[in-house]
Design a protein around this motif. Structure first.
Motif, PDB file in Angstrom:
ATOM      1  N   UNK A 106       0.631  -1.032  -0.215  1.00 65.75           N
ATOM      2  CA  UNK A 106       0.037   0.146  -0.038  1.00 65.75           C
ATOM      3  C   UNK A 106       1.053   1.175  -0.075  1.00 65.75           C
ATOM      4  N   UNK A 107       1.959   1.369   0.793  1.00 65.34           N
ATOM      5  CA  UNK A 107       2.697   2.545   0.905  1.00 65.34           C
ATOM      6  C   UNK A 107       3.669   2.681  -0.498  1.00 65.34           C
ATOM      7  N   UNK A 108       4.070   1.645  -0.731  1.00 64.29           N
ATOM      8  CA  UNK A 108       5.047   1.570  -2.085  1.00 64.29           C
ATOM      9  C   UNK A 108       4.166   1.939  -3.253  1.00 64.29           C
ATOM     10  N   UNK A 109       2.705   1.489  -3.337  1.00 66.61           N
ATOM     11  CA  UNK A 109       1.855   1.782  -4.443  1.00 66.61           C
ATOM     12  C   UNK A 109       1.616   3.197  -4.336  1.00 66.61           C
ATOM     13  N   UNK A 110       1.047   3.752  -3.213  1.00 66.97           N
ATOM     14  CA  UNK A 110       1.043   5.099  -3.067  1.00 66.97           C
ATOM     15  C   UNK A 110       1.974   5.986  -3.292  1.00 66.97           C
ATOM     16  N   UNK A 111       3.271   5.792  -3.013  1.00 68.01           N
ATOM     17  CA  UNK A 111       4.482   6.589  -3.541  1.00 68.01           C
ATOM     18  C   UNK A 111       4.554   6.405  -4.841  1.00 68.01           C
ATOM     19  N   UNK A 112       4.485   5.439  -5.529  1.00 63.25           N
ATOM     20  CA  UNK A 112       4.638   5.433  -6.988  1.00 63.25           C
ATOM     21  C   UNK A 112       3.547   6.171  -7.753  1.00 63.25           C
ATOM     22  N   UNK A 113       2.359   6.004  -7.181  1.00 63.64           N
ATOM     23  CA  UNK A 113       1.334   6.844  -7.775  1.00 63.64           C
ATOM     24  C   UNK A 113       1.291   8.361  -7.480  1.00 63.64           C
ATOM     25  N   UNK A 114       2.147   8.771  -6.588  1.00 61.56           N
ATOM     26  CA  UNK A 114       2.195  10.056  -6.297  1.00 61.56           C
ATOM     27  C   UNK A 114       3.396  10.778  -7.087  1.00 61.56           C
ATOM     28  N   UNK A 115       3.910  10.000  -7.778  1.00 66.16           N
ATOM     29  CA  UNK A 115       5.156  10.679  -8.773  1.00 66.16           C
ATOM     30  C   UNK A 115       4.322  11.429  -9.931  1.00 66.16           C
ATOM     31  N   UNK A 116       4.865  12.676  -9.946  1.00 64.36           N
ATOM     32  CA  UNK A 116       3.842  13.616 -10.922  1.00 64.36           C
ATOM     33  C   UNK A 116       3.865  12.944 -12.365  1.00 64.36           C
TER      34      UNK A 116
ATOM     35  N   UNK B  31      13.283   6.282 -13.302  1.00 67.49           N
ATOM     36  CA  UNK B  31      12.572   7.281 -12.950  1.00 67.49           C
ATOM     37  C   UNK B  31      11.573   7.442 -11.728  1.00 67.49           C
ATOM     38  N   UNK B  32      10.808   6.467 -11.934  1.00 69.50           N
ATOM     39  CA  UNK B  32       9.695   6.448 -11.050  1.00 69.50           C
ATOM     40  C   UNK B  32      10.042   5.830  -9.742  1.00 69.50           C
ATOM     41  N   UNK B  33      10.771   4.990  -9.781  1.00 63.50           N
ATOM     42  CA  UNK B  33      11.052   4.106  -8.481  1.00 63.50           C
ATOM     43  C   UNK B  33      12.097   5.138  -7.717  1.00 63.50           C
ATOM     44  N   UNK B  34      12.866   6.067  -8.581  1.00 65.17           N
ATOM     45  CA  UNK B  34      13.887   6.690  -7.914  1.00 65.17           C
ATOM     46  C   UNK B  34      13.407   7.998  -7.333  1.00 65.17           C
ATOM     47  N   UNK B  35      12.314   8.312  -8.133  1.00 64.65           N
ATOM     48  CA  UNK B  35      11.695   9.783  -7.395  1.00 64.65           C
ATOM     49  C   UNK B  35      10.935   8.905  -6.258  1.00 64.65           C
ATOM     50  N   UNK B  36      10.319   8.022  -6.218  1.00 63.32           N
ATOM     51  CA  UNK B  36       9.399   7.357  -5.069  1.00 63.32           C
ATOM     52  C   UNK B  36      10.546   6.685  -4.190  1.00 63.32           C
TER      53      UNK B  36
END
Lengths: 282, 334, 390
Positions: free
Chosen positions: B198-208, B229-234
């Protein structure tokens, strides 16, 4: 060079309608083509409305073309069709033809990834990745597995072309996020240049920059058009007048008029164009 | 295309609005003591622990001994083998966290980027539901259903094929009931995965999405964009998930205690039993009321456990907190 | 808080003093005359917490007592003997239930008295495929198994006690309770009293062999043992039907004599009602008034291992052998309660339980045995020391 809005169709080496082989790739034409991108009868449809309505337009090599028009007229959607970024947005349907050097970029077997390497894009807001300056520029090269010596040379060349080398050349390992907004945008340009595109699409690249940053980007455009075809979306008509060789005016998803910039601003043929450039609406 | 001009958006009407201000003040007065409640609760717990425990025990060798010795007839000779309990906790929680992180990364990536929206949403709901299952249910499932299967089928099979690997061999007798490291790790993994996913999904989804588009526009594929990019930002969110998951795994008592075997030993193989700090707290609580020395040890175990979980929750807070900061910086122009 | 309690106690003592010291020993005798005046006036809820073994008995007794006295409810909790003891000590409950008696000196410190309410026992189960006989095991052998001194089922010491059984060459896996438990108290007491080499002491939690698997609760012991070939486990008698349906078999356990002469089959007892009673009679024969804190393990012998069967006690009835793994279940109550008018009902409840609840009708349902009349007599006497208000 003074093309009419509707020039005769350019000869096509391959006809995608006849069915391109699935392994088709974008080949570099042996001779520079005066018309780099040819858009014919382009429609983009959202589920309930038409975003682009029958656009036909040609974009020449080594020229800056400005796209102007009021908010919501389809400017951004239009340039996103030119490198198939429009497909990233769910629910949009593209019809019609976009040819790059005569080859259909929406053709069967054409990988959007390859299209985007030839036709780079810079966004309204500078989007740098949370990594070093060097790695930001090298991003596209890393995807291709380019060897390190070449990456290094390309990073330097791209930063020089983007006019950023003198400012960051000795701090390439610094986090890109530490740069100013204007520097970040030029870094985005350098990053787009590093993959070796022929076309650079810019979506209001100075909208979020201060006057100094804007000035630097505009200066850069004069340099870049010696080697690239640049398409710039702008809401600022003065900017279009300053930097563009040709300007296209969009309204309500339609291309109203396209002409040499000076002629469009001085003697527009369409009433709508005249009203827009004289500030009656927008 | 309308970009907000800061000069235009700058000054709202400066007229004072007394009623709103009063309401705000009232809320502040009411709210600030309420906000103190968690802090006070934490202080109360810490105080209770400190006052009913024997803190000098923490400094003594018999707390940190490597063999457990508790003879109710000779409480003076007790040795608590805290490192063994800590090791058991670290092994079970650490391995579970490793598997849970890998699994929830895979799950979160497919949920955010690859599965069609409706499937991603229903799977996300499902993982959230799993997170709500009481841990004792996992414990009973592990103990009643899985333990016999592990003991009679899975572990003998694993041993016969993988005995040449370290920790995959070991004496058969020690693993007989099926409870032990392997089962505890499995149960813990299943328990943590919903939380970390849930936390990882949220942080991935929050990547602009603009960041993702910037990557795609450079010719990156969906997967390259995710990986580079996405994993790095998250990544702060991912770290936060890891720390929170570890805190949960360390603090989990009931389910682990039921399936971990309960032997106070360094497990010689993945099939053998070990024990955890939380299991000690859970199972010795009743006896501790009879024996003062046991109660002191128990309270000190609880204190160290509290500090460890607080530490990891603090790390999680910090990680997710700074993720917000990075988001702001990268979104400087957004 | 302390001040309030002190004042409350002072007030109570004053009232008691004015009342001239009401002895409740005759309460049951006078209840017909009293009930009309007291019942229905004020409502009371008697709280009990502690031993999970006593809990079902309290659940059985409580409603039956409430039928007679509708103004009194009994609210039992199954928490564990340690909680029962500490809650009784702190006075947060009216009755603490425990499988192990509280040392009389400790009890006196907290103004508590031990009131035994039932006799329970424990079985030793094993998981030996193909062997359905009740094999003979004595305390010494069990202590050596749980100490890691005997590790195989075909050990000569086990074989010698079971000449008619062909024991397999199979590793013994001794399973213990992971949670603190009165069953552990009973079992370790038996080991401690049987074999001088037993180094783990006795109590609700002790150190075990590090390789010994564990289980939580009697139900957990049944489950784990049924998964563990070669396993052995001690399980409360109330789980007899669960263990039987899991295909487990229990052992005949040796008396104190079997610890000296393990090969004589006459020294082994099955956990029949008669044998458990025989052991209880042995142990309880040593009781003196005011000293109801006693272990019934091995007929109540003290720690030394050289005592003869029946010494100091009553010889078992003909045809019975004392079953050694037997224990008294205790309740603890305050002699100087903070609420003396409520304590009157606590005492009344226990007196009713000892007089009427102590029957086979109740006890059979929860796998206990009734107390002997002597113990009931001592209990009644002890309850008279409790301060109550009229």
């Amino acid at each position: 060079m003074s093309d009419a809005p509707e020039p005769p169709p350019t000869p096509t080496p391959t006809d995608p309608a006849a069915g391109a082989p699935p392994s088709a790739t974008l080949r570099e034409a042996p001779v520079p083509h005066p018309v780099l991108l040819a858009v014919r009868h382009l429609f983009v449809r959202a589920p309930k409305r038409v975003l682009l309505d029958d656009i036909s337009l040609e974009l020449n090599d080594r020229e800056v073309t400005a796209i102007i028009g009021p908010s919501g007229c389809g400017k951004t959607t239009f340039i996103r069709t030119l490198n198939r970024m429009v497909e990233v947005s769910p629910g949009l349907r593209v019809e019609g033809s976009v040819r790059y050097k005569g080859q259909e970029i929406y053709g069967a077997g054409i990988d959007p990834v390859q299209v985007r390497r030839r036709i780079g894009m810079v966004f309204q807001r500078p989007i740098v990745f949370p990594m070093s300056i060097y790695e930001n520029v090298a991003f596209g090269l890393r995807l291709e597995g380019t060897d390190e010596d070449e990456v290094e040379a390309t990073v330097e060349r791209s930063l020089k072309r983007a006019g950023l080398w003198r400012e960051v050349g000795d701090s390439l390992e610094a986090p890109a996020l530490q740069l100013s907004g204007g520097q970040q945008q030029r870094l985005c340009i350098a990053r787009a240049l590093a993959t070796g595109p022929r076309v650079l699409l810019m979506d209001e690249p100075t909208a979020s920059l201060d006057p100094v940053g804007t000035q630097k980007i505009e200066d850069l455009l004069f340099e870049l058009k010696h080697e690239y075809s640049v398409v710039i979306v702008t809401h600022n008509m003065q900017q279009a007048a300053r930097v563009a060789d040709r300007t296209a005016f969009f309204y309500g998803g339609k291309l109203v008029e396209v002409d040499e910039t000076a002629r469009l601003f001085e003697t527009p043929r369409e009433r709508l164009t005249e009203q827009y450039i004289t500030g009656r609406f927008g | 295309m309308a970009t907000a001009d800061p000069a235009l958006a700058a000054s709202p009407p400066a007229s004072p609005t007394p009623p709103a201000w009063d309401r705000y003040k009232l809320l502040t007065w009411l709210g600030s003591p309420l906000a103190l409640i968690p802090l006070l609760a934490l202080l109360a717990v810490a105080l209770a622990i400190v006052s009913s425990g024997d803190l000098t025990l923490l400094l003594r060798g018999d707390f940190w001994s490597l063999t457990f010795n508790w003879n109710p007839l000779y409480p003076d000779q007790a040795a608590w083998a805290f490192p063994l309990y800590l090791l058991g906790t670290a092994i079970t929680a650490g391995l579970a966290l490793l598997f849970a992180t890998l699994l929830s990364l895979a799950l979160a990536i497919s949920l955010t980027a690859y599965l069609p929206g409706w499937l991603g949403r229903s799977l996300a709901t499902l993982t959230n539901l799993l997170a709500g299952i009481p841990s004792v249910v996992y414990g009973i499932w592990g103990y009643v259903v899985l333990a016999p299967y592990f003991g009679l089928t899975l572990q003998p099979t694993l041993r016969s094929y993988l005995a040449w690997l370290p920790f995959f061999g070991g004496p058969a007798a020690a693993a007989a009931p099926g409870t032990g490291v392997l089962l505890a790790v499995l149960i813990l993994t299943v328990m943590i995965v919903p939380l970390t996913t849930a936390i990882i999904r949220d942080s991935l989804a929050n990547v602009p999405s603009a960041v993702l588009e910037a990557s795609l526009a450079l010719g990156a594929t969906q997967w390259e964009t995710m990986r580079r990019v996405r994993l790095r930002v998250a990544r702060r969110g991912v770290m936060g998930a890891v720390f929170l998951g570890f805190g949960r795994a360390v603090g989990e008592s009931v389910a682990v205690a039921m399936v971990v075997g309960g032997q106070t030993q360094i497990p010689p193989s993945i099939y053998s039993g070990t024990t955890t700090v939380s299991a000690f707290l859970l199972y010795q609580q009743d006896s501790a009321f009879q024996y003062a020395a046991l109660l002191h040890a128990l309270v000190d175990f609880a204190l160290v456990l509290l500090l460890i979980t607080l530490f990891f929750n603090f790390l999680a807070q910090r990680a997710t907190g700074e993720r917000g900061a990075v988001g702001q910086t990268s979104a400087a122009g957004l | 808080m302390g001040l309030v309690a002190a004042i409350a106690i002072a007030v109570v003592l004053l009232l008691v003093g004015l009342g001239g010291g009401y002895a409740l020993g005759n309460y049951l005798g006078s209840r017909s005359s009293n009930s009309s005046s007291t019942s229905g006036s004020t409502s009371y809820t008697i709280s009990e917490t502690g031993s999970s073994l006593i809990y079902p008995l309290m659940q059985l007794w409580g409603p039956n007592f409430t039928k007679l006295y509708p103004n009194v409810q009994v609210s039992p909790q199954s928490t564990g003997s340690g909680t029962g003891i500490s809650s009784a000590e702190s006075g947060t409950v009216d009755i603490g239930g425990t499988d192990a008696y509280l040392l009389p000196s400790t009890a006196a410190n907290y103004s508590l008295i031990n009131v035994p309410v039932a006799i329970s026992s424990q079985l030793v189960y094993y998981n030996l495929p193909g062997i359905s006989a009740h094999i003979n095991l004595n305390g010494t052998v069990l202590a050596m198994i749980y100490s890691g001194k005997i590790t195989n089922w075909n050990d000569p010491m086990i074989q010698a006690a079971n000449p008619s059984v062909s024991l397999p060459n199979l590793a013994i896996v001794p399973i213990h309770r992971q949670d603190g438990s009165g069953d552990t108290f009973m079992f370790t007491s038996m080991c401690y009293m049987s074999w001088s080499g037993w180094t783990y002491g006795y109590g609700t939690s002790v150190t075990w062999l590090s390789s010994s698997p564990s289980a939580s609760g009697n139900a957990g012991m049944v489950t784990t043992l049924s998964h563990t070939t070669g396993g052995i486990a001690y399980i409360g008698i109330s789980y007899e039907s669960e263990a039987a349906s899991s295909g487990l078999t229990y052992a005949a356990l040796g008396t104190q004599a079997a610890n000296l002469n393990g090969t004589n089959p006459a020294n082994y007892a099955l956990p029949t009602t008669a044998n458990i009673s025989a052991d209880a009679s042995l142990g309880l024969a040593n009781l003196a008034p005011g000293s109801v804190a006693v272990s019934l393990i091995l007929g109540g012998v003290p720690g030394a291992t050289n005592l003869q069967l029946g010494k100091g006690g009553t010889m078992p009835a003909a045809g019975t052998t004392p079953y050694p793994d037997t224990n008294l279940e205790y309740t603890l109550i305050k002699t100087n309660p903070s609420d003396a008018s409520k304590q009157k009902w606590v005492v009344a409840f226990l007196e009713w339980a000892l007089a009427y609840g102590n029957s086979a009708t109740y006890m059979n349902q929860v796998h206990f045995l009734p107390l002997t009349p002597a113990v009931v007599g001592y209990d009644m006497q002890a309850l008279q020391a409790v301060t109550v208000s009229a």
